[in-house]
Design an enzyme around this catalytic site. Structure first.
Site, PDB file in Angstrom:
ATOM      1  N   LYS A   1      39.990 -79.862  68.514  1.00  0.00           N
ATOM      2  CA  LYS A   1      39.905 -81.298  68.200  1.00  0.00           C
ATOM      3  C   LYS A   1      40.177 -81.470  66.707  1.00  0.00           C
ATOM      4  O   LYS A   1      39.318 -81.229  65.875  1.00  0.00           O
ATOM      5  CB  LYS A   1      38.537 -81.869  68.556  1.00  0.00           C
ATOM      6  CG  LYS A   1      38.407 -83.359  68.232  1.00  0.00           C
ATOM      7  CD  LYS A   1      37.030 -83.888  68.593  1.00  0.00           C
ATOM      8  CE  LYS A   1      36.897 -85.365  68.237  1.00  0.00           C
ATOM      9  NZ  LYS A   1      36.919 -85.590  66.766  1.00  0.00           N
TER      10      LYS A   1
ATOM     11  N   ASP B   1      40.961 -69.568  56.105  1.00  0.00           N
ATOM     12  CA  ASP B   1      42.130 -69.707  55.231  1.00  0.00           C
ATOM     13  C   ASP B   1      41.823 -69.270  53.804  1.00  0.00           C
ATOM     14  O   ASP B   1      42.699 -68.729  53.118  1.00  0.00           O
ATOM     15  CB  ASP B   1      42.610 -71.163  55.222  1.00  0.00           C
ATOM     16  CG  ASP B   1      43.386 -71.534  56.471  1.00  0.00           C
ATOM     17  OD1 ASP B   1      43.535 -70.664  57.350  1.00  0.00           O
ATOM     18  OD2 ASP B   1      43.826 -72.693  56.572  1.00  0.00           O
TER      19      ASP B   1
ATOM     20  N   SER C   1      35.790 -79.744  66.395  1.00  0.00           N
ATOM     21  CA  SER C   1      35.738 -80.737  65.331  1.00  0.00           C
ATOM     22  C   SER C   1      35.185 -80.167  64.036  1.00  0.00           C
ATOM     23  O   SER C   1      35.830 -79.347  63.393  1.00  0.00           O
ATOM     24  CB  SER C   1      34.916 -81.938  65.828  1.00  0.00           C
ATOM     25  OG  SER C   1      35.029 -83.034  64.964  1.00  0.00           O
TER      26      SER C   1
END
Length: 450
Positions: A324, A310, A299
């Site tokens: 998740k 990224d 999460s």
């Protein structure tokens, strides 16, 4: 030190959404004729049960059962919360409790461990992610409500409880006696290894972003020579928590681009969180960074790892994360806030538009935990979101071949746990991360490339 970063706390209100966000009930679904007929059928069954069941049945039991069944048909993270469950949720976010220190989920009527809290009594006694708890003090808890089982595991500090564990790969169950402790929900701890700072983020509760900023400030004062040469963010076995804190933490290290975005059915659930939303400038400009994750990183942990990966601000190392990729909102059902509905309302996406649902975050360098003698077996049998019954499907194409890499041995890592113990290495993944930072001052991927 709190005062120095108080502006972060005030500014965090700008972020708004959290993983469990109190939500309005505006836009409730309209009941059409077909739905009315279905409710009539439900009431007909209710009356038949009340009239014909072999024993008298309490109304509350039947209604609660209907609610639980309705929500269980959705996904593993939606559910009805009464006062006890909401109190447990608030405790995990804000305070401390006396118990074992486990993050658990209900699966097929059994209690399954997502991860033990680092340094907790359960962790010290060797309870692992993916373990099933079948009995407490010799009494079967199969079929119990999760809150009932959790309440049984909690108790006064210093008292013992016997857990019967089923672990994949072992033929028989085994018993572990754990002494309950006072679980201090200390979300952020840190240490200095040479000139490398190591910050362990154990869960995303209130003020995690501020605590990390303070930890970095403290390490800068205490590090030999007064200069950090690298930073490790250790989010292994971090089950997540507040989306807001994940955004604030990521914002400490990013100056541009997106941190995370979320999309749902309602307009208010479609949001994008940009860098420099809360914190202006980067707290550690140019400092090489490694993020450590594993199958227990879920999460909010995945939001941070995905953002820094990224944005090419940090190298992600370890094992594929839990997977998740959904956001839950909390709808209170009364003014006293003793009953609520935890409902999945959105999916979140990394800056590159990737959904981590099911697939998780793939590390840039896959490093097994070789100091765990059961590392190879545990890698094959790791428990993740995709193992939960009724989990949301990744709506973006998921390359199943990537998931198979978890089961392949890496020829670069052939040292045994016994050899590592002889070398005094208790945590191979952390040791490997620190040595990577020490080998070069600015390796590709460790600091943002201009």
């Amino acid at each position: 030190m709190k005062k120095k970063f108080a502006s972060l706390a005030r500014a965090s209100a700008l972020v708004g959404a959290v993983a469990l966000l109190p939500a309005t009930t505006a836009g409730l679904a309209q009941v059409d004729a077909r739905t009315s007929s279905d409710f009539a059928r439900l009431f007909e069954i209710y009356e038949m049960v009340k009239s014909n069941y072999v024993e008298g049945v309490d109304d509350e039991q039947l209604i609660r059962g209907a609610i639980d069944g309705m929500l269980a048909s959705l996904d593993p993270h939606s559910g009805y919360l009464d006062g006890t469950a909401i109190e447990r949720l608030n405790t995990l976010v804000d305070g401390e409790y006396q118990g074992l220190g486990l993050s658990v989920v209900s699966e097929d009527g059994a209690v399954k461990v997502i991860s033990p809290f680092k340094g907790s009594p359960a962790d010290e006694m060797g309870i692992k992610a993916g373990d099933y708890i079948t009995h407490l003090d010799g009494k079967s808890i199969i079929g119990w409500e999760l809150d009932e089982a959790v309440a049984k595991m909690r108790g006064p500090e210093g008292t013992d409880i016997q857990l019967t564990i089923f672990r994949a790969g072992r033929e028989d169950t085994f018993d572990v006696t754990v002494t309950r402790g006072r679980i201090q929900l200390e979300p952020v701890t840190y240490e200095i290894e040479g000139t490398v700072g190591v910050i362990s983020i154990n869960e995303f509760s209130r003020d995690v972003g501020i605590d990390v900023a303070e930890a970095i400030d403290s390490m800068r004062r205490d590090v030999p020579g007064g200069k950090l040469t690298g930073l490790v963010l250790d989010m292994r076995n971090n089950p997540g928590g507040s989306l807001r804190e994940a955004v604030i933490l990521s914002d400490l290290f990013l100056t541009e681009g997106t941190i995370v975005s979320q999309k749902g059915r309602r307009e208010e659930d479609n949001r994008t969180f940009p860098a420099e939303l809360v914190f202006r400038g980067e707290i550690t400009p140019g400092l090489p960074m490694i993020v450590l994750i594993n199958a227990g990183s879920a999460s909010a942990s995945e939001i941070v790892a995905g953002a820094l990966q990224d944005q090419r601000r940090a190298l992600v190392m370890g094992e594929r994360s839990f997977g998740k990729g959904s956001v839950q909102s909390l709808f209170y059902l009364d003014d006293d806030r003793t009953r609520g509905l935890k409902l999945t309302t959105a999916r979140y996406y990394t800056p590159a538009g990737k959904s981590v649902q099911e697939g998780g975050i793939n590390p840039d360098i896959r490093v097994p935990q070789l100091s765990d003698p059961d590392a190879a077996r545990r890698a094959r049998l790791a428990f993740r979101e995709s193992d939960l019954r009724g989990h949301l499907i990744n709506e973006i194409d998921l390359d199943e071949r990537e998931l198979e890499n978890d089961r392949k041995a890496d020829p670069r890592f052939e040292v045994t746990a016994e050899e590592l113990e002889a070398q005094g290495i208790e945590d191979f993944q952390l040791d490997y991360a620190i040595k990577t930072l020490n080998r070069t001052s600015n390796p590709v991927g460790l600091a943002r490339r201009k």
